[in-house]
Design a protein around this motif. Structure first.
Motif: not given
Lengths: 468, 468
Positions: A231, A251, A279
């Motif tokens: 991420v 997120v 996300a």
């Protein structure tokens, strides 16, 4: 002897616009609240001069004053007691000037945020500060609380979008710093005092806003990741690949995403079920087809490099609405019982470790709770929702401890964008050192020695009235 | 009784690192200056703790302290007297941490700006603050003066690129607000006190910088306009057309441009000779060929709409260098005699009218002067160069009056990015109201009651030492 309301009335034109007694206490304490204003005097000044006169009298009398904007705050920062006078900015709602070439707007503090957006749109401009409460909140309150919202990753907080401020000091002095330029290094930047200080250092009466040229082309996608490290890598990669056009990076941890996808009625969002993180990413630009290409190519590149496991790109406004519905319809989280909502920030490299720690802390407790985490990760801002079947009030202090205590060693903040008010006051020292709180008191003492402005909010200060 | 230098030495590890007497006074007072430091004690602390100890002693003794960074300031803000102690940050030059995923860097105040850029580049990152003095200036000084520079239109001033600050207060208290996140609304944002206050409220010892992903693709053009109104319309149009990628918008009035084009040896810059205004525009992005298309199409659109009369797009690094040479080689302006350099800001809609007024004011004087105007117009920032054949010192006050007086009715600022220091102190009240200067004094009194920090700079304040 004249009463307080008579003294205030005497310094307003035509006796002024005031609500007294039941007319005051029948007003709601906040947009999302069931209780009422406690103060029995609400003054609605129609000019900066009137604000000045009212404060001059209140200062002389040691009378506490709580400024009210749109009352959309979430930390009880506009709460009153029966002893307070409320200064409501609702009558100061004029747009003074819009400079379409210099891209600035000068407004009174009581103008609702939505109205600012509407006027900007008429001129092909935008004011980047945007939040769910846009229809009710006022720009003066946005400044006083340094509101965050949906586009901070690209445009910063309210602080970053204000060029000038006129404020009235505790003693009634009008401090006009209605600067219209990006650059002004002539001495201290005094407007910073009033931004984010929750009405404790002065009353904001006018503002100069920095506007931007409108960017009409939006691209939105829902993206899946196999682990948290990816991420973070993807955020850095994608922001670079879009050359700064990235305007949202929201997120969702699996607890949140799975619950929401099951509850929200959305179609066509078939995303990899094995992903561990999700996300919503969005770009804001001007050339729809060219940016669609850049956006798609950047996502493909991320797939090839193994940064993401899957991506669903919105092909229509309906798709976009469906993607945002999962993030925005947080009321589905509350189905399971009573809830508490948290707003914290910390370095994103520590964020998943922190989420795990909070979850573990809660799991150790004797009561059952559900825990959902999501947030404006691009800004280092995490939101939690903790839901208890019952007796939330009883467990509240324990839940707060579970959430706030682990922030201290990580250098996180107990408030990313909501402020401190009364609600987080007890935890301020987890985030701010004794030296920092001492300097806050020093500033408060210098600017408002009698402590009449929004007493008891953020930290305790010796003044005539203090809400504990 | 111990001397001041002995008292300071006693609170440093191993006697500390100090320059005394001639070793101190033989140092240059500034990078672009001929004179020397007047102070006879220069302390070079190696840690925040040492800064704290030195200030504690100086505070006890009422000893004035002037902090020195890279000494690249332009307004005599780091000037000393023989009675001052200099705190030079040159030994505090360590990079403490770089978080490549969170895109933050934690540094000591004495790190040169160039070194920050170099370290960023190694990681595919950038710190957007950039200015000509990058090799000499230090990041602590950039913060203390809220440096502007070349990319303000897109990334803001130094203030907008700093997340956290550690500072030492006048009495030696260490105030650590080394926040690493974009959003932290937990009480007052204390770092704002130290940014742009020119070392008068505290000594910056460490900083957390916000970094961005590097944008390697540059596009540059030189553009001509028939009148000033079209310059403004083009700015708004072009910024929108580039969807926020616009990173420079430097305007040159014909006096400046014609002089520079004649003096600089540049080839291939054949631009419409009838144009009345000229601008260098630049975009910063990531996809070179796609952005070249956007950039070219936006310029063509501007031609079609009659916003610009001509445009020369740089086709190579050589072209780009030639275009910037005209703007950057300001030393050619000085050929005609002695010069004064000005840095003001005002609303861009008033800027041309203001330039005309200053020119007319100067033309009325008994002495001959040349006048060149240019600047970061996108930021509302104008630079002037006034050149006199001789006797500049004699005419300086008159020239300053001619430049600064017309700013007051227009709400302009006598300092856009250079600060006030000693040089502009006499004119502060043209830009700041009595109420504003009174609040600056209130803050100074609250933070530094003995007035030991950089005394006499920005405004006068009763303290042990005051430079007039």
């Amino acid at each position: 002897m004249a009463s307080m309301s008579e003294k205030i009335s005497a310094c307003l034109a035509d006796g002024g616009d005031m609500l007294l007694g039941d007319d005051a206490t029948s007003r709601s304490a906040g947009v999302w609240r069931d209780d009422s204003v406690q103060a029995t005097i609400i003054v609605r000044p129609r000019s900066t001069q009137e604000v000045s006169e009212v404060l001059r009298v209140c200062h002389e009398e040691g009378q506490s004053v709580v400024t009210h904007g749109g009352l959309t705050g979430l930390v009880n920062s506009a709460d009153t007691t029966a002893a307070d006078v409320v200064l409501s900015m609702e009558r100061m709602n004029n747009i003074i000037d819009i400079d379409t070439l210099g891209r600035t707007m000068t407004v009174q503090a009581g103008v609702p945020l939505q109205q600012i957006h509407d006027v900007c749109a008429e001129h092909g401009l935008m004011f980047p500060v945007d939040l769910g409460a846009r229809g009710s909140c006022q720009i003066g309150g946005n400044a006083a609380t340094n509101a965050g919202g949906l586009r901070v990753i690209r445009y910063g907080m309210t602080r970053d979008n204000i060029l000038g401020i006129e404020a009235v000091l505790a003693d009634g002095t009008i401090l006009s710093s209605l600067n219209q330029v990006l650059k002004n290094n002539a001495g201290y930047d005094l407007k910073q005092l009033f931004i984010g200080s929750e009405g404790t250092l002065g009353v904001v009466t006018q503002l100069v806003l920095r506007l931007r040229t409108e960017l009409p082309a939006e691209h939105t996608a829902l993206v899946g990741f196999s682990d948290y490290q990816r991420v973070l890598k993807f955020l850095s990669y994608f922001d670079g690949a879009l050359a700064g056009n990235l305007s949202a990076f929201e997120v969702m941890w699996p607890d949140f995403f799975m619950h929401q996808r099951a509850k929200c009625e959305v179609k066509g969002l078939e995303i990899d079920g094995d992903a561990r993180f999700f996300a919503i990413v969005e770009s804001l630009g001007v050339d729809h087809s060219q940016e669609a290409e850049t956006f798609g190519a950047a996502l493909e590149g991320a797939m090839e490099e193994g940064l993401i496991t899957d991506a669903v790109v919105a092909q229509s406004d309906n798709d976009r609405a469906a993607i945002w519905k999962i993030r925005d319809e947080v009321e589905h989280l509350f189905d399971g019982g009573e809830h508490m909502f948290f707003d914290v920030s910390l370095a994103i490299r520590s964020m998943n470790e922190y989420v795990d720690e909070v979850r573990a802390n809660l799991a150790k407790q004797s009561f059952d709770s559900q825990f959902y985490s999501f947030g404006h990760l691009g800004d280092g801002n995490l939101h939690f929702c903790v839901v208890c079947k019952s007796d939330l009030a009883k467990y509240q202090p324990t839940i707060e401890e579970c959430v706030y205590q682990p922030l201290e060693p990580l250098g996180g903040s107990i408030s990313a964008e909501h402020g401190i008010g009364l609600q987080k006051k007890a935890y301020l020292s987890l985030t701010r050192s004794d030296a920092e709180i001492a300097v806050m008191r020093t500033l408060k003492h210098a600017m408002d020695p009698k402590g009449i402005l929004n007493p008891g909010k953020i930290f305790d200060f010796e003044g005539p009235v203090s809400i504990q």
